[in-house]
Write an enzyme that holds these catalytic residues in place. Structure first.
Site, mmCIF file in Angstrom:
data_model
loop_
_atom_site.group_PDB
_atom_site.id
_atom_site.type_symbol
_atom_site.label_atom_id
_atom_site.label_comp_id
_atom_site.label_asym_id
_atom_site.label_seq_id
_atom_site.Cartn_x
_atom_site.Cartn_y
_atom_site.Cartn_z
ATOM 1 N N ASN A 1 -5.739 -18.163 12.979
ATOM 2 C CA ASN A 1 -5.427 -19.260 13.906
ATOM 3 C C ASN A 1 -6.235 -19.169 15.197
ATOM 4 O O ASN A 1 -6.419 -20.166 15.876
ATOM 5 C CB ASN A 1 -3.917 -19.357 14.185
ATOM 6 C CG ASN A 1 -3.309 -18.068 14.659
ATOM 7 O OD1 ASN A 1 -3.993 -17.058 14.791
ATOM 8 N ND2 ASN A 1 -2.012 -18.096 14.888
ATOM 9 N N CYS A 2 -6.762 -17.976 15.534
ATOM 10 C CA CYS A 2 -7.643 -17.878 16.699
ATOM 11 C C CYS A 2 -8.984 -18.569 16.444
ATOM 12 O O CYS A 2 -9.730 -18.842 17.387
ATOM 13 C CB CYS A 2 -7.877 -16.415 17.071
ATOM 14 S SG CYS A 2 -6.388 -15.563 17.657
ATOM 15 N N ARG B 1 0.821 -1.211 0.000
ATOM 16 C CA ARG B 1 0.000 0.000 0.000
ATOM 17 C C ARG B 1 0.855 1.262 0.000
ATOM 18 O O ARG B 1 0.461 2.292 -0.548
ATOM 19 C CB ARG B 1 -0.942 0.016 1.209
ATOM 20 C CG ARG B 1 -2.045 -1.033 1.150
ATOM 21 C CD ARG B 1 -3.144 -0.766 2.151
ATOM 22 N NE ARG B 1 -2.679 -0.802 3.529
ATOM 23 C CZ ARG B 1 -2.631 -1.899 4.279
ATOM 24 N NH1 ARG B 1 -2.969 -3.063 3.756
ATOM 25 N NH2 ARG B 1 -2.223 -1.839 5.532
ATOM 26 N N THR C 1 15.736 -5.426 14.662
ATOM 27 C CA THR C 1 16.621 -6.222 15.502
ATOM 28 C C THR C 1 17.977 -5.522 15.608
ATOM 29 O O THR C 1 18.135 -4.380 15.168
ATOM 30 C CB THR C 1 16.805 -7.622 14.900
ATOM 31 O OG1 THR C 1 17.545 -7.510 13.676
ATOM 32 C CG2 THR C 1 15.455 -8.291 14.630
ATOM 33 N N LYS D 1 -25.987 5.128 34.614
ATOM 34 C CA LYS D 1 -24.698 5.005 35.297
ATOM 35 C C LYS D 1 -24.084 3.693 34.822
ATOM 36 O O LYS D 1 -24.376 2.626 35.360
ATOM 37 C CB LYS D 1 -24.881 4.990 36.816
ATOM 38 C CG LYS D 1 -25.437 6.282 37.396
ATOM 39 C CD LYS D 1 -25.632 6.147 38.902
ATOM 40 C CE LYS D 1 -26.234 7.404 39.492
ATOM 41 N NZ LYS D 1 -26.491 7.254 40.958
ATOM 42 N N SER E 1 -2.036 -16.651 5.175
ATOM 43 C CA SER E 1 -2.754 -15.842 6.160
ATOM 44 C C SER E 1 -4.056 -16.533 6.531
ATOM 45 O O SER E 1 -4.992 -16.592 5.724
ATOM 46 C CB SER E 1 -3.037 -14.442 5.607
ATOM 47 O OG SER E 1 -3.721 -13.661 6.547
ATOM 48 N N PRO F 1 20.121 -3.712 11.535
ATOM 49 C CA PRO F 1 19.135 -2.711 11.106
ATOM 50 C C PRO F 1 18.372 -3.077 9.846
ATOM 51 O O PRO F 1 17.336 -2.465 9.560
ATOM 52 C CB PRO F 1 19.985 -1.449 10.902
ATOM 53 C CG PRO F 1 21.388 -1.941 10.706
ATOM 54 C CD PRO F 1 21.502 -3.180 11.543
ATOM 55 N N ILE G 1 17.156 -6.127 9.416
ATOM 56 C CA ILE G 1 16.302 -7.259 9.772
ATOM 57 C C ILE G 1 15.316 -6.821 10.854
ATOM 58 O O ILE G 1 15.710 -6.301 11.901
ATOM 59 C CB ILE G 1 17.126 -8.465 10.252
ATOM 60 C CG1 ILE G 1 18.075 -8.931 9.147
ATOM 61 C CG2 ILE G 1 16.203 -9.612 10.661
ATOM 62 C CD1 ILE G 1 18.963 -10.104 9.546
#
Length: 552
Positions: A41-42, A21, A272, A433, A38, A275, A277
């Site tokens: 998995n939940c 994008r 990490t 409330k 993709s 720089p 990676i």
């Protein structure tokens, strides 16, 4: 620019789509060991349980869509074996052909996720012992249940363990859950998940708490699980749900720094120590938003945000990750338990000063049909009222209240702010409330010393002699159940019977959920007596320890 991403699912796929994008010209290659880059998995336990009937619904972003819509080079069934940081290449094996080759990168994103932990016990690799991580695992479990499995032992009562247990029951399987802790859902405080455990037990789930599996053997037809408490359970199948470990072997072998818990170390941009990676998702070490300390919190929402942040930074945007505050929810048989921020057990362990209150409101206006109860626990700083954490359990509206409190916590709000929060109201949705406001009123009352509170832990059987326990409920409520050693004076009679309440003792008043106990406390305080209200009333007492008796 060429970006190589190792792993899909939440973090890797989010990063890939975000890069496209932001940059139409970049070459983006995604390597995924499984068949789909993709998937949800939940949602896997719910496919096993038949709630999600169409397996295709689990595919969040199918390979063809990523290829056609985003022009990504998605290579499934591909295992990245090593990283050459000097040459800036990854070595890949095609799992279908066994062909191996090198792929160059300018920037590399590691999103390998976390793998189910398999304890080092005898029989852990026997046929009939399963884990649930990916679509392949879900297919195997789905097929096993379809073949007529009658019983299952689920080892672990965390998120996956609870969800798998529920879904196996939906498929007619007799389920026993083994959990080393003395409660289900160990991240929560024990009293806050006891109603969910009771609900699961009422639907046929058997729990063995405070024990672990030490051995699994088979006679060819059934498995026998030996427990640390000396017991055994015979079963058709075993599902391991004892937690996950970050998949860090690829990173470690390349000299990428990993923390003491195994998570890949990154900075606020998800970089990490190399720089070029980046790392995202369940494999990374995160900063606990609440404490600033490093930890492991594998959640899908943070993984998605981390993937987006890594992509932003690669494309020159200064996005940063704020940390993970641990907002989570789990449901079973219609009930839900949710939390955000720190639990009381964490606060105690870290010796962070805190106060807590309990309320038991309905999820919408009580006069409107269908109102259902919930329990809300709020943890806050006694010095300034800053929100430290919250937990809720109930039937409806649990997610809404914890979501509001998650935002309040991240914004640094206090219990005084909760008093003033303006939330949408109509009787079928909430109350004038809202429970959020009520939690603020009660907590702020504690800090203003208008509303001193006591807790179930203050009412142990060995409590000091100078503590007077006062039940201000009706006669019928008193006859049905009461706290051991309490004295009964209904609220409506308290003013005329004040002489029966000692002046040289601390009085702990209680009712069903706290409101009448609060009124009694105000009366007692203004009569010059030392008094406190049992937060959440006898309902909180029962949730904490169930030590009630009925009748005379």
């Amino acid at each position: 620019m060429k970006v190589v991403i190792v792993g899909g699912v939440a973090g890797g796929a989010s990063a890939a789509a975000r890069i496209r994008r932001l940059d139409e010209r970049s070459e983006v290659v995604v390597f995924e060991r499984g068949e789909e880059p993709s998937f949800a998995n939940c949602g896997l336990p719910y496919y096993v349980g038949g709630v999600i009937e169409d397996r295709r619904k689990l595919l969040v972003a199918p390979k063809q869509m990523l290829t056609d819509r985003h022009r990504l080079d998605v290579r499934t069934h591909s295992n990245v074996l090593s990283i050459d940081r000097q040459q800036k290449t990854v070595h890949v094996r095609n799992l279908l052909t066994n062909q191996e080759y090198d792929e160059a990168y300018d920037k590399l994103i590691l999103a390998p996720g976390a793998a189910p932990w398999r304890p080092d016990i005898t029989g852990i690799n026997l046929p009939g012992v399963y884990t649930l991580r990916d679509l392949k695992d879900a297919d195997v479990l789905h097929a096993a249940v379809a073949r007529g499995v009658r019983s299952a032992v689920v080892v672990g009562a965390g998120f996956i363990g609870v969800e798998v247990a529920e879904n196996l029951v939906h498929r007619g399987v007799q389920v026993t859950v083994i959990e080393l802790a003395n409660q289900i859902l160990p991240p929560w405080d024990a009293e806050m998940v006891s109603p969910l455990q009771e609900q699961m037990a009422s639907r046929g789930v058997h729990f063995v708490l405070g024990a672990s599996a030490t051995q699994i053997v088979t006679d060819g037809e059934q498995l026998t699980v030996t427990l640390s408490d000396g017991g055994t359970r015979e079963t058709d199948m075993v599902i391991l749900a004892v937690g996950v470990r970050p998949e860090n072997s690829l990173a470690k072998s390349a000299g990428i720094d990993c923390g003491p818990r195994g998570g890949i170390v990154t900075n606020e941009h998800m970089q990490t120590n190399d720089p070029d990676i980046y790392a995202v998702g369940d494999a990374v070490e995160v900063t606990d938003f609440n404490t600033g300390q490093k930890t492991q919190i594998p959640l899908a929402g943070p993984a998605n945000r981390q993937g987006r942040i890594a992509a932003d930074h690669i494309c020159g945007r200064p996005s940063t990750y704020r940390g993970t505050q641990g907002t989570a929810i789990v449901g079973a048989f219609g009930m839900a338990a949710a939390m955000t921020g720190l639990s009381e057990k964490q606060l105690r362990r870290m010796e962070i000063p805190h106060e807590r209150i309990y309320i038991h409101p309905s999820h919408h206006a009580g006069y409107y049909p269908g109102a259902r109860p919930m329990t809300l626990k709020l943890l806050f700083s006694p010095s300034d009222g800053r929100i430290l954490g919250a937990q809720a359990v109930g039937w409806d509206g649990v997610d809404k209240r914890i979501d509001v409190l998650a935002i309040a916590l991240q914004a640094g709000m206090t219990v005084y702010d909760l008093e003033e929060v303006e939330l949408c109201y109509a009787p079928q949705f909430g109350s004038a409330k809202d429970p959020i406001n009520m939690a603020g009123f009660v907590a702020a009352g504690v800090l203003r010393e208008d509303h001193p509170v006591a807790h179930a832990t203050d009412l142990v059987s060995e409590r000091p002699e100078d503590v007077f326990v006062l039940d201000v409920r009706t006669q019928g409520e008193w006859d049905a159940a009461r706290v051991t050693g309490a004295t009964h004076i209904p609220l409506e009679q308290l003013r005329s019977r004040l002489h029966e309440v000692p002046t040289d003792s601390k009085t702990i008043a209680y009712c069903k959920v706290g409101q009448r106990g609060y009124l009694a406390t105000r009366i007692l305080l203004q009569s010059g007596r030392a008094a406190a209200n049992l937060s959440g009333g006898i309902t909180s007492w029962q949730m904490a320890n169930g030590e009630t008796v009925g009748g005379d």
